[in-house]
Structures are given as C-alpha cells and as structure tokens.
Design an enzyme around this catalytic site. Structure first.
Site, PDB file in Angstrom:
ATOM      1  N   HIS A 211       0.834  -1.195   0.000  1.00  0.00           N
ATOM      2  CA  HIS A 211       0.000   0.000   0.000  1.00  0.00           C
ATOM      3  C   HIS A 211       0.872   1.249   0.000  1.00  0.00           C
ATOM      4  O   HIS A 211       1.773   1.379   0.823  1.00  0.00           O
ATOM      5  CB  HIS A 211      -0.900  -0.007   1.240  1.00  0.00           C
ATOM      6  CG  HIS A 211      -1.857   1.148   1.308  1.00  0.00           C
ATOM      7  ND1 HIS A 211      -2.359   1.766   0.193  1.00  0.00           N
ATOM      8  CD2 HIS A 211      -2.417   1.794   2.361  1.00  0.00           C
ATOM      9  CE1 HIS A 211      -3.179   2.738   0.549  1.00  0.00           C
ATOM     10  NE2 HIS A 211      -3.225   2.779   1.866  1.00  0.00           N
ATOM     11  N   HIS A 235     -10.461   7.096  -0.139  1.00  0.00           N
ATOM     12  CA  HIS A 235     -10.603   5.652   0.033  1.00  0.00           C
ATOM     13  C   HIS A 235     -12.053   5.191  -0.086  1.00  0.00           C
ATOM     14  O   HIS A 235     -12.307   4.001  -0.287  1.00  0.00           O
ATOM     15  CB  HIS A 235     -10.058   5.219   1.406  1.00  0.00           C
ATOM     16  CG  HIS A 235      -8.572   5.297   1.511  1.00  0.00           C
ATOM     17  ND1 HIS A 235      -7.913   6.449   1.887  1.00  0.00           N
ATOM     18  CD2 HIS A 235      -7.605   4.376   1.282  1.00  0.00           C
ATOM     19  CE1 HIS A 235      -6.604   6.233   1.901  1.00  0.00           C
ATOM     20  NE2 HIS A 235      -6.386   4.987   1.532  1.00  0.00           N
ATOM     21  N   ARG A 314      -4.600  19.816  -7.102  1.00  0.00           N
ATOM     22  CA  ARG A 314      -4.275  18.501  -6.546  1.00  0.00           C
ATOM     23  C   ARG A 314      -3.860  18.704  -5.098  1.00  0.00           C
ATOM     24  O   ARG A 314      -2.751  19.136  -4.796  1.00  0.00           O
ATOM     25  CB  ARG A 314      -3.139  17.852  -7.340  1.00  0.00           C
ATOM     26  CG  ARG A 314      -2.594  16.545  -6.708  1.00  0.00           C
ATOM     27  CD  ARG A 314      -3.682  15.486  -6.560  1.00  0.00           C
ATOM     28  NE  ARG A 314      -3.140  14.173  -6.216  1.00  0.00           N
ATOM     29  CZ  ARG A 314      -3.420  13.533  -5.080  1.00  0.00           C
ATOM     30  NH1 ARG A 314      -4.195  14.108  -4.166  1.00  0.00           N
ATOM     31  NH2 ARG A 314      -2.934  12.326  -4.862  1.00  0.00           N
ATOM     32  N   CYS A 379       0.332  16.683 -12.850  1.00  0.00           N
ATOM     33  CA  CYS A 379       0.215  15.554 -11.922  1.00  0.00           C
ATOM     34  C   CYS A 379       0.706  14.283 -12.608  1.00  0.00           C
ATOM     35  O   CYS A 379       0.457  14.077 -13.802  1.00  0.00           O
ATOM     36  CB  CYS A 379      -1.239  15.385 -11.486  1.00  0.00           C
ATOM     37  SG  CYS A 379      -1.517  14.002 -10.361  1.00  0.00           S
ATOM     38  N   TYR A 518       3.891   7.628  -6.269  1.00  0.00           N
ATOM     39  CA  TYR A 518       4.474   8.328  -7.412  1.00  0.00           C
ATOM     40  C   TYR A 518       5.701   7.602  -7.956  1.00  0.00           C
ATOM     41  O   TYR A 518       6.779   8.170  -8.114  1.00  0.00           O
ATOM     42  CB  TYR A 518       4.809   9.775  -7.044  1.00  0.00           C
ATOM     43  CG  TYR A 518       3.569  10.571  -6.690  1.00  0.00           C
ATOM     44  CD1 TYR A 518       2.605  10.851  -7.656  1.00  0.00           C
ATOM     45  CD2 TYR A 518       3.347  11.028  -5.394  1.00  0.00           C
ATOM     46  CE1 TYR A 518       1.449  11.563  -7.330  1.00  0.00           C
ATOM     47  CE2 TYR A 518       2.200  11.736  -5.064  1.00  0.00           C
ATOM     48  CZ  TYR A 518       1.258  11.997  -6.042  1.00  0.00           C
ATOM     49  OH  TYR A 518       0.121  12.685  -5.719  1.00  0.00           O
TER      50      TYR A 518
END
Length: 673
Positions: A211, A235, A314, A379, A518
């Site tokens: 995760h 989530h 963002r 992004c 990322y």
C-alpha cells in the site's frame, strides 16, 4: 452541422438554464455576493449575446433563459479583474460529450448547468465523510443497498467468526511483521496487522507492504480505519471497498461495534475540511476531500497562461491556514548540515555534527531578488482514466487536464541559501548533500505532513523558486499561499505547497508520498508485488500531449483541433503530429509558446530550460461525407523522445506516467458518415 447541433441541444438548454439560474441565485444569496462566482459569471458574459441569438433560432424559451443568465452574468463579471477566458472552437468538447461543451453560442447555459451539477457532485462525494451520528445514519442507509450490485464494506457476515476489540488490538503489527509472501497462518498475532471497518475485521498484514500509504495504515493497526478515512476520503470508493473485503477475516463483536460508534460520536473532531477555500464552479471535481479537480479541456487550452481559478487543483490533505492575511506570522525553517558553510562553526550544532536550522519570515524571502518563471505543473496521474480503461489501476481518476501553465514569481532557492552563507551548490555536494527535502503545512489528523524532495542537480540549475505569486497575484490558498516550491520541469508532487520546512540532506524525503507513491512499475507487476524500494521516485515527466478542443467545419471538409504538449526536465517540444484517421496519415501542427511566439527549437545552453507547455493547433482535411472520426495526437521533444502508440507497454498498477497517443472521437453522436 451547426444547425443539427442546435436542434439537439435546444431542449437541454431550456431546462438546464432555468434550473441552473435558480440554483445560482440561491448560491449567490448564500454567499453574500462573494467573488467566488466571478469566474463563472465572466464565462457567462463572454458569449451571452451569441447564446441569445442561437437559442432564438431554435426555441424561444431557450432564448429567454439565455438572456436572463446573460444579464445576471454581466453584473457579476463587472467585478472581475481578469480578462475573460477565450472561447473554445466548437460545441463539442474533446471527449465528444455534450455535458462538457463550452461553445461560443452556449457558454452561459452550459456553465450554469455544470456549476449546478458539480455542486451536487461535491455534495455526493463529501457525504460519506460524515462522522458521528451522521456517519452511522449513512452506514445504515448504505446497508439497504443491494449487496449483489454494490460492494458494501463492514456489513456483518454470518459465515465468518466474531472477534472482540481486544482480540483485534492484539494484531497490532508490533511483533516485527511478516514479509510479503510469508505464511500468515504461522505468523504470531503480534506480528500481524488487523483493522476494523464497521462490523468487519480485516487482516491487512501482507497488504501494508504494497500500500502506498502503508505507514499511515499502520497507525490504525489493531483498531478502526474509519477515523483515517475521514481524512483520506478518497478511500471511500467501490474499488477500495472491493480490495478491503478481499482481506475480510471476521466480524467485530456487536458490543464493540456499538462502542466504536459511540466513541466516534463522542470524539466529535473538528471538520478538517472546514476551512477549504471557495473555488470556481467550472472545475470538474474528481475528489471533494481532499479536493482534486481539473478544468474542462477547451478552457484549459484556450490560453497559454492558465487563469488562476482554472488551474487544476491537486491536494493530498486539507488546505491549511498557514499565516494571517499579510503573512507576517509565516515562518520557514531551513536546515543546513553543520559541515556546510552557513552553519556557524562555533555553534553547538556544528560541534555536535548536527544541522543548523535557520528561520526565515515571508519578508525575508521577499527581500531577495524576485524572479518570474513560466512553468507548467502536471500531476503524475494525468490521463489515468484512459489507462484505467485499458486495465483497472489503483488511483484517483484524472482525465487529460491535470496540468496547467502559470507565471510564477518568487526568489530562487539558490539565492535563499546564499543569504544564509552557502556559497554554491558545490559546497552542498562536498558536504554529502544529495537531496533537497521539503515539508508542507498540510497535515492529517495525526499531525503527519505532506513531504517530498528533489535531487540536488535540480537545485543546481538555479530555477527552483520559493514562489509567493502566481500570474501576477498572491498565491491562492489552493496553490500554496503564502509560499510554495516551484521546481520547473519536475512532476507536480515535488512542487510542495504551503512549504514550511526545507532540509539539505544526504537522502531523499522519508515521506510516503516520496518513497511509497508516485513510482512506475512493469505492466506485469500487481499492487501486491510492487517493490517501491527498487523503483526510483518520479521526477521529470515524459513527453505528452492532449487534444482539448475540436470543431468540424460547417461544410464538413475539414476538422480543426487544438491542445497542449509538454515535456519534463525543461526539454522543448519540437513537433506535434495530428491525425484525423486514427494514425494512418499525419499533419504537423502549428506550435505556440509564450506571447504567441514559436517555441524554442533547441536548448539555451547547458541543461534545457523550456519549462512552459506548448499549445498547438491543426486543421486536417476530411473525405467527402465524413464528419465523424478519431483524432490522434503525438508529440516529440528536443531529444526526439516520442509518445508511444498504445497503453499496453506503459500500463502500470498506479496509473501514472500515461503518455500514449491521445485519442478523441469527433463529430458527436448522430453525425453523418
């Protein structure tokens, strides 16, 4: 063609304009006439006269509604300081979906309708974030949904064992944990990680390692994840619920479910998102909390500089209140290793081998020479929706507009460091510094802040800014006021907003957004198998391009398109190719840089430093009788890197780095072949 579009849209204009006008009036009254509505009003005013005449030719009621909207728009737009956004090319957006069109003949009605619809979308997305009694009511209502059609997490399952809260708490992961692929059956309770959600108990031991936010998930070990999901509300999506339910091992005892509910109701934490700023209604919201949104495609590519209110947003966490209005109480800490010039050699820190921490005010930073650099920020997940259409990915949805271009004003970070006595980047390298680590003021419920870092060689170029202005105005709250990092040519995730701390370090940031997110992976790697430690953090982004606006000529003989192209690392875009037949034949687009000039075709000495995006336009011939088809665009940068044709080879489970050819269907439904 135009007449057919008008006929198809007239009925929608009548209904949406009337409803949206009433909704806008209610919102305006509730806001006390605040300037938040000015951007939308500005767009309404741009083409209200065209709307009135076009609607009159198709339906009198549409004309009346348009006139009403135009009158209201003109009044509010008079307060607007910025010039209006240029109109797009046609009623058809790049996606070909009528609900997103921004034509010169219908901006007023479409903007009002989009505003009303987005307000509802924001409310829907925010609803599951309720806490206490409201959350309980939401959960009970959700439980009535057909379980065969929707994944409902935390609902009691009679075929599973029941565990008490004390038994769950024993699985806190404090026994050292198990390695991925380890035998969970033989793992001790103390080494395993269990969490609860509603009436469900879940074994997330193996999932923690894969995760991206595993370190945050561990904070919930042995207890409920619900307080954390109130903060990280992204989530609350069905695919996340599906993953969660796959790890289900049991039910939480009813008495403990009730106790958890009572504890959450009694805790009544302040709403972390209570201080969110007002935003332009035209943004297409992807997540309400934290707020993530992008502008419509045609608006995005209408001007080289993206207006502040239309710049994509963002946020990873709630927008913080960093300082008072004038920024006089803002403070920035800069940690310099003791071995580097700038740390007083006689200080206790130096003698102990630690860093010397300098504290700067906003006035200190603004006293340094001001520099303005035009740079696009993108992004890493831009165009994730396309990638997810190829194969499902794990990440928030973004279309092709999670990128924008602005003129940033601030002090060079190298100048800031020089003011602290650091002569140059070479002195940092000699002292073992390899990374510049930033932390922002945006924080979660446990006090964890957003952080990221850039390699020292990015700093060495001299273009990294501590910016206080955006397009000639003070930074908006959503974009990092009062001070943010702008690292031109680097992925948006490293351009830390609301920056409060800078550290010169031998290693990259320990933030999970740097080390556990990322990053790109092989197309065959699953989330469970992803090795974050072996994958480098994304810094420069690959060459990409997108189609933002499309119009078929009235005579059906040609189609005109425009869009953007961008390459990370300061590499100029040297060519954009556009096809109207799915990539069989191509036309070279006309490129436009700053102030309408042609972009540079080569480097300006040393490292390339063309940080802004490039806008492009092209008109392509169409065969007789064909007014529908597929437009395709691909771009080439100064290193002759070119976009790949398909998604199969670049797909990754996190849905980042999508730079495949961008494809758009043009002509809309009902067009003639």
């Amino acid at each position: 063609m135009a007449a057919a579009m008008a006929r198809r849209s007239a009925a929608a204009l009548v209904t949406s304009t009337s409803a949206a006008a009433a909704a806008a009036a209610r919102r305006g009254a509730g806001r006390g006439g605040c300037s938040h509505c000015a951007p939308t009003a500005m767009l309404l005013a741009v083409s209200a006269p065209s709307l009135a005449s076009a609607a009159a030719s198709t339906a009198a009621s549409a004309s009346a509604s348009a006139s009403t909207a135009a009158a209201a728009a003109t009044t509010v737009a008079a307060r607007r300081r910025h010039p209006p956004l240029p109109p797009p090319l046609s009623p058809w957006s790049a996606s070909g979906r009528r609900e997103r069109w921004w034509p010169a003949v219908a901006v007023a009605a479409a903007t009002a309708a989009a505003s009303a619809g987005l307000a509802g979308a924001v409310a829907d997305a925010a609803a599951p974030v309720s806490t206490g009694a409201a959350a309980d009511a939401d959960a009970e209502a959700d439980a009535e949904v057909d379980a065969d059609s929707v994944v409902i997490p935390g609902v009691r399952k009679e075929d599973l064992p029941t565990y008490t809260a004390a038994e769950v708490a024993a699985h806190s992961g404090r026994g050292g944990g198990t390695s991925r692929g380890g035998d969970k059956e033989t793992a001790s309770a103390a080494a395993s990680v269990w969490v609860t959600y509603g009436a469900g108990v879940y074994d997330v031991t193996d999932f923690v390692a894969s995760h991206p936010g595993g370190d945050i998930l561990l904070r919930a070990a042995g207890s409920s994840v619900e307080p954390f999901w109130d903060m990280y509300a992204q989530h609350r999506q069905e695919y996340v619920y599906e993953v969660l339910e796959e790890m289900r091992v049991g039910n939480l005892a009813p008495a403990d479910v009730a106790a958890n509910k009572a504890a959450r109701a009694a805790e009544r934490r302040p709403d972390a998102y209570a201080n969110e700023p007002a935003r332009w209604d035209g943004l297409q919201v992807r997540s309400a909390t934290p707020f993530n949104a992008e502008p419509p495609p045609a608006v995005l590519v209408a001007s080289y500089i993206t207006p502040n209110e239309a710049f994509y947003v963002r946020n990873h966490l709630p927008v913080p209140v960093v300082a008072t209005g004038d920024g006089s109480d803002y403070r920035l800490s800069v940690a310099v290793p003791a071995a580097v010039a700038g740390a007083p050699p006689a200080s206790a820190a130096a003698s102990a081998g630690r860093s010397c921490v300098h504290t700067l005010s906003l006035a200190d930073v603004q006293a340094l020479p001001a520099v303005t650099i035009t740079a696009a920020i993108q992004c890493a997940g831009n165009r994730r929706t396309e990638m997810s259409g190829h194969r499902p990915v794990k990440g928030g949805a973004w279309d092709a507009c999670a990128i924008s271009n602005a003129a940033w004003t601030g002090a060079r970070l190298t100048d800031v460091l020089a003011s602290l006595g650091i002569p140059d980047v070479a002195a940092l390298a000699a002292a073992g510094v390899r990374h510049v680590v930033f932390e922002g003021a945006d924080a979660d419920a446990e006090g964890g802040t957003y952080g990221a870092s850039i390699p020292l060689d990015v700093l060495a170029v001299g273009d990294v800014l501590l910016a206080w202005a955006m397009n000639g105005e003070p930074l908006p709250a959503d974009h990092g006021a009062p001070l943010r990092v702008v690292a031109p040519g680097i992925v948006g995730a490293r351009n830390v907003k609301w920056v409060t701390s800078i550290a010169l370090s031998g290693e990259e940031s320990h933030s999970h957004w740097q080390r556990r997110d990322y990053k790109g992976f092989c197309p065959s790697v699953s989330l469970e198998d992803a090795d974050y430690d072996a994958s480098p953090s994304i810094q420069e982004l690959p060459i990409t391009s997108s189609i933002g606006d499309v119009a078929v000529a009235a005579d059906g003989r040609s189609v005109t398109a425009r869009g953007y192209a961008y390459a990370g690392g300061g590499r100029p875009v040297v060519r954009v190719d556009v096809s109207a037949d799915g990539g069989k034949t191509w036309v070279t687009a006309t490129l436009t840089g700053a102030n309408g000039s042609s972009p540079p075709a080569a480097a300006r000495g040393g490292r390339e430093r063309d940080y802004g995006w490039t806008l492009w336009s092209a008109t392509l011939p169409l065969p007789p009788g064909r007014v529908r088809g597929e437009l395709v665009v691909k771009a080439v940068d100064s290193s002759y890197n070119v976009q790949p044709e398909g998604l199969a080879g670049i797909w990754n489970v996190r849905g980042v780095l999508n730079n495949a050819w961008h494809r758009v269907q043009f002509g809309g439904e009902g067009g003639d072949e």
